[in-house]
Design an enzyme around this catalytic site. Structure first.
Site: not given
Length: 301
Positions: A93, A130, A185, A263
């Protein structure tokens, strides 16, 4: 899980193992604006120049100033085990994504379907985003890998901009001819869910097919090092033994180099959120990821 389209007014946050990585499945957590994140260390461009200078195999003669080629000693090779290796780190992101829905909602081709350029990512319940988390972990990881002799490239230069799109993130690794690439992430699942998982590509009849096997080796090496180094458990809500295979992520589908997503845990779980906000724990995460990458790359020699 509920399948929702991205909206221009309220951008989807990441959900269970999906939207954190630009996926289509989302949880019921709703949207929240990302928190700002301080930048760490030097700008990426400055770090690149410093790393290039430090890793050069040429030294200047004290008398003439003319570069002379020198072979690294055994002790130097041992101290810099990743010399000659190229690694691409993709901090998931970006801190400015939420400001530009017209950019990140744009559809891009990911080989087997079209997906949104990017998403905002998720956040902890008190607003630690995040994007800020992945940027901090990634810059720590860059320093560790460069200290081991690797050439390391980031897919974005800071945490203030927008994008790049998921197809561009894959292209950065491809152009670099990376020996390994990893997208960092954290998930936004139900508060009771916890643990980390590694996402690896499937064969799709597309660009990633030739590196699916190597990507799995990379994923297992990182899974083992992350579990050992952080003490975080395997995911309780997705995958098997913290391994998950997907064919709907542009960052994987379009990669022609070994690549995985990790993740690191669930930002909506109170315990893991508290750990992610601790700089010392983020350093443990970076240390663990560096160890996993080193294990894979030294075994692959």
């Amino acid at each position: 899980m509920i399948r929702r389209p991205l909206a221009a007014a309220a951008l989807a946050l990441c959900g269970v193992g999906a939207v954190a990585c630009g996926g289509a499945e989302v949880s019921d957590t709703g949207a929240s604006a990302p928190a700002a994140s301080p930048r760490l260390g030097q700008p990426a461009a400055s770090q690149d120049r410093a790393a290039d200078a430090a890793s050069s195999s040429e030294t200047a003669s004290s008398e003439t100033g003319v570069p002379t080629t020198r072979t690294a000693t055994a002790s130097e090779t041992q101290a810099r085990p990743l010399a000659g290796r190229v690694i691409v780190i993709d901090p998931g992101h970006n801190g400015g994504n939420w400001k530009h829905p017209e950019i990140i909602n744009r559809q891009v081709n990911i080989s087997n379907q079209k997906k949104a350029c990017d998403t905002t990512g998720t956040s902890t319940n008190d607003g630690y985003s995040e994007a800020a988390f992945t940027w901090d972990v990634s810059t720590r990881l860059v320093r560790l890998l460069r200290a081991q002799g690797a050439t390391v490239k980031l897919t974005r230069p800071d945490n203030k901009g927008t994008g790049p799109c998921i197809n561009q993130r894959a292209a950065i690794g491809n152009r670099a001819k990376a020996d390994a690439a990893i997208s960092v992430h954290a998930d936004g699942a139900a508060p009771s869910a916890h643990g980390f998982h590694v996402i690896m590509p499937k064969k799709i009849g597309g660009p990633v097919d030739p590196v699916v096997g190597e990507s799995r080796k990379l994923g297992v090496a990182v899974r083992d090092a992350f579990h050992s180094g952080t003490g975080l458990p395997y995911s309780t809500y997705i995958g098997s033994k913290a391994l998950n295979f997907r064919s709907d992520l542009g960052g994987l589908n379009l990669s022609t180099v070994p690549k995985i997503f990790i993740e690191c845990g669930n930002m909506r779980n109170a315990k893991e959120a508290a750990e992610f906000k601790d700089p010392a724990f983020r350093q443990r995460i970076a240390d663990s990821l560096a160890k996993g990458l080193e294990t894979y790359l030294t075994a692959a020699r």
